[in-house]
Design an enzyme around this catalytic site. Structure first.
Site, mmCIF file in Angstrom:
data_model
loop_
_atom_site.group_PDB
_atom_site.id
_atom_site.type_symbol
_atom_site.label_atom_id
_atom_site.label_comp_id
_atom_site.label_asym_id
_atom_site.label_seq_id
_atom_site.Cartn_x
_atom_site.Cartn_y
_atom_site.Cartn_z
ATOM 1 N N HIS A 196 0.834 -1.211 0.000
ATOM 2 C CA HIS A 196 0.000 0.000 0.000
ATOM 3 C C HIS A 196 0.860 1.248 0.000
ATOM 4 O O HIS A 196 1.984 1.242 0.493
ATOM 5 C CB HIS A 196 -1.018 -0.008 1.145
ATOM 6 C CG HIS A 196 -0.438 -0.150 2.519
ATOM 7 N ND1 HIS A 196 -0.048 0.930 3.284
ATOM 8 C CD2 HIS A 196 -0.183 -1.245 3.280
ATOM 9 C CE1 HIS A 196 0.400 0.499 4.454
ATOM 10 N NE2 HIS A 196 0.346 -0.822 4.476
ATOM 11 N N ASP B 106 -0.156 4.268 1.211
ATOM 12 C CA ASP B 106 -0.439 5.223 2.291
ATOM 13 C C ASP B 106 0.268 4.844 3.597
ATOM 14 O O ASP B 106 0.791 3.727 3.742
ATOM 15 C CB ASP B 106 -1.952 5.340 2.519
ATOM 16 C CG ASP B 106 -2.588 4.025 2.978
ATOM 17 O OD1 ASP B 106 -2.116 2.954 2.530
ATOM 18 O OD2 ASP B 106 -3.524 4.065 3.792
ATOM 19 N N ASP C 163 6.399 0.226 7.082
ATOM 20 C CA ASP C 163 4.988 -0.117 6.798
ATOM 21 C C ASP C 163 4.421 0.872 5.798
ATOM 22 O O ASP C 163 3.911 1.894 6.172
ATOM 23 C CB ASP C 163 4.193 -0.104 8.102
ATOM 24 C CG ASP C 163 2.733 -0.475 7.893
ATOM 25 O OD1 ASP C 163 2.386 -0.956 6.815
ATOM 26 O OD2 ASP C 163 1.930 -0.245 8.817
ATOM 27 N N GLU D 251 -4.976 1.540 2.601
ATOM 28 C CA GLU D 251 -5.012 0.319 3.418
ATOM 29 C C GLU D 251 -5.208 0.655 4.895
ATOM 30 O O GLU D 251 -5.921 -0.038 5.618
ATOM 31 C CB GLU D 251 -3.702 -0.467 3.244
ATOM 32 C CG GLU D 251 -3.714 -1.858 3.863
ATOM 33 C CD GLU D 251 -3.261 -1.913 5.313
ATOM 34 O OE1 GLU D 251 -3.449 -2.951 5.964
ATOM 35 O OE2 GLU D 251 -2.735 -0.900 5.828
ATOM 36 N N GLU D 252 -4.593 1.748 5.325
ATOM 37 C CA GLU D 252 -4.616 2.086 6.757
ATOM 38 C C GLU D 252 -5.998 2.517 7.238
ATOM 39 O O GLU D 252 -6.233 2.648 8.440
ATOM 40 C CB GLU D 252 -3.574 3.183 7.055
ATOM 41 C CG GLU D 252 -2.129 2.786 6.728
ATOM 42 C CD GLU D 252 -1.561 1.711 7.662
ATOM 43 O OE1 GLU D 252 -2.291 1.266 8.557
ATOM 44 O OE2 GLU D 252 -0.398 1.335 7.476
ATOM 45 N N ASP E 95 0.580 -10.419 -0.061
ATOM 46 C CA ASP E 95 0.502 -9.072 0.512
ATOM 47 C C ASP E 95 1.436 -8.995 1.716
ATOM 48 O O ASP E 95 2.068 -9.986 2.088
ATOM 49 C CB ASP E 95 -0.949 -8.769 0.912
ATOM 50 C CG ASP E 95 -1.194 -7.279 1.170
ATOM 51 O OD1 ASP E 95 -0.289 -6.457 0.938
ATOM 52 O OD2 ASP E 95 -2.309 -6.931 1.612
ATOM 53 N N HIS F 225 3.811 2.303 13.092
ATOM 54 C CA HIS F 225 2.682 3.075 13.652
ATOM 55 C C HIS F 225 3.125 3.820 14.919
ATOM 56 O O HIS F 225 2.299 4.424 15.589
ATOM 57 C CB HIS F 225 1.449 2.203 13.978
ATOM 58 C CG HIS F 225 0.784 1.639 12.754
ATOM 59 N ND1 HIS F 225 -0.563 1.404 12.673
ATOM 60 C CD2 HIS F 225 1.285 1.257 11.555
ATOM 61 C CE1 HIS F 225 -0.870 0.910 11.481
ATOM 62 N NE2 HIS F 225 0.249 0.801 10.787
#
Ligand SMILES: [Zn+2]
Length: 506
Positions: free
Chosen positions: A122, A124, A157, A191-192, A218, A462
């Protein structure tokens, strides 16, 4: 007479021990030995420079109340960065922009009868908590390379995976590689925040053009050490499924009025009781998925754990206690309960007419949204309390991909070739990934991030000071080159898509 009294228990004990040992040896799946391979040369600093540039695009997805948003300007900027970094990819592969800013690349194979494989990532990233800015060693979107790390939000990530995949394709194109099977890259924009505009639309687009996918890979487990109890060696964790999610709105009602003449309890008290009931009745633990992990790890696990998992009829209680003690392993053995929001009352001297809370559950495969909501109503058992799923935050656990499937086996072999010494284990991913959106398109959906990661690396995701090691990044490119070679051949055998509830004919 006394001799027989002694002999009978002794024989019984010997019998039980023999039974445990036989079961233990039958339980373990020895891993196939794999020949080491020569890895292609990859310029690590060059790749790190590309990732650093991608990190500088602030492609934040955020949630404000119930509104979600992605930074389309930053996503456009990232798209331009990728076009410049990967000229061969952009000259050879077809690229489609899905929704506003998601990307689908199609690298046509020479044999169009073979269903394509899809590699996902992803574009984002999650926002940075402004209160933690002073704790970042380097500003989160500066995209700097210092001390052999690429620093910044999204480096781990999961922009490393976007860069890793495109870098691998660029290098393969440089060697005039032509895939026999079509290879697709699907990079979602959101995705987030659930993947509604990204992966979900990419999947819809692929379905529309009639593509069933041979296999999907993925993000997912990494190669970690010292995280699984009783395992010393590095373990590559391949997600064969992911947990579902359910948010329930729990609402208590009571008579409003003046606080000078209250009833015995208020809406807040009723709600508090309901929450206590939920927390004191967690869903029962199930060892089946952890058993799959330890069965695959074989002799890498401590003998005590091997024997315990092979004989859950005897040691189930011991295992449940051990695994429940840690939040991560606890989440691997049950559908979890977490009360995450609460709201009630507007003034100190008013009895509130209602009070509300939201509880979020993560469902193990096998538990369903409907059954879980009903379970919570039964546990709360109070006519003054209503329990309703929040539809946009309710989805079932994904179907399971078999560890015996061709895609899993071939992925496991590639991992052993590129990361010698790592054991491979299938597991259920605890969070949500974009992969769930592709469940209807393929019977082989896998989740794996080819990075060697420590507990410290994982805690930065995160969080603060997210970073990725430059050497690991180069290894990731080598891994993808090898896997594209393996998956783009005709060797992958088809697996029928099997939806939950469907039974395959024997
Ligand atoms: Zn991610």
């Amino acid at each position: 007479m006394p001799l027989t009294i002694l002999i009978i228990p002794l024989v019984l004990i010997i019998f039980v021990i023999a039974f445990i040992l036989v079961r233990t040896s039958a339980f373990l799946r020895p891993s196939e030995p794999v020949e080491p391979i020569d890895l292609p040369e990859v310029d690590a600093d060059f790749v790190a420079g590309h990732l650093a540039e991608a990190v500088r695009c602030e492609t934040i997805s955020s949630v404000e109340g119930t509104a979600t948003s992605s930074d389309l300007g930053a996503l456009r900027e990232l798209r331009r960065v990728l076009e410049v970094q990967y000229p061969r990819v952009h000259a050879t592969l077809e690229r489609e922009i899905i929704s506003d800013a998601s990307l689908l690349y199609t690298w046509r194979g020479t044999n169009l009868d073979l269903p394509p494989v899809l590699f996902c990532a992803h574009l984002d990233v999650v926002p940075v908590d402004q209160g933690t800015l002073d704790q970042w060693v380097h500003p989160p979107f500066a995209g700097v390379i210092i001390d052999d790390y690429v620093w910044g939000r999204g480096s781990f990530d999961v922009k490393c995976q976007v860069i890793g995949l495109l870098e691998a394709a660029e290098l393969l194109l440089k060697e005039d590689f032509r895939p026999e099977r079509t290879i697709c890259f699907g990079f979602g924009q959101d995705e987030e925040i659930g993947g509604e505009k990204g992966a979900k639309q990419i999947a819809a687009h692929l379905a529309e053009r009639g593509d069933q996918l041979e296999a999907v890979l993925d993000e997912g487990g990494a190669i970690t050490q010292g995280i699984l109890p009783g395992i010393e060696t590095p373990v590559a964790m391949i997600g064969i499924a992911e947990k579902g999610s359910l948010s329930l709105r729990i609402k208590a009602v009571a008579n409003p009025g003046h606080s000078a003449t209250p009833e015995k309890t208020t809406a807040i008290g009723i709600l508090a009781k309901a929450i206590t009931a939920l927390e004191s009745h967690p869903l029962p633990p199930r060892l089946d998925f952890m058993r799959i992990v330890y069965s695959a790890l074989g002799g890498a696990a401590s003998p005590r754990l091997q024997a315990a998992f092979a004989n859950t009829w005897l040691f189930g209680g011991y295992l449940r206690n051990k695994l429940e003690a840690n939040p991560t392993t606890n989440a691997s053995i049950r559908t979890t309960t977490a009360v995450t929001m609460i709201n009630g009352g507007i003034k100190d001297n008013l009895l509130p007419a209602s009070a509300e809370a939201v509880a979020n559950f993560r469902l193990l495969p096998g538990d369903t949204v409907e059954d879980l909501a009903e379970y919570c109503r039964l546990v709360i058992n109070d006519p003054r309390v209503t329990v309703e799923p929040i539809p946009e935050n309710a989805w079932e656990a994904s179907p399971l991909t078999s560890p015996d499937s061709e895609a899993f086996q071939s992925l496991a072999t590639t991992i052993r070739q590129v990361f010698p010494g790592a054991e491979v284990a299938p597991y259920v991913v605890l969070g949500a990934t974009d992969a769930r959106h592709y469940a209807n398109l393929s019977g082989q959906v896998l989740r794996f991030t080819p990075l060697v990661a420590t507990q410290d690396d994982l805690s930065r995701m995160h969080g603060i000071n997210e970073r990725v090691h430059v050497g690991s990044l180069a290894r990731m490119v080598q891994f993808y080159m090898q896997l594209m070679n393996a998956w783009a051949g005709a060797g992958l055998e088809s697996v029928k898509v099997e939806m939950p509830g469907e039974t395959s004919e024997a």
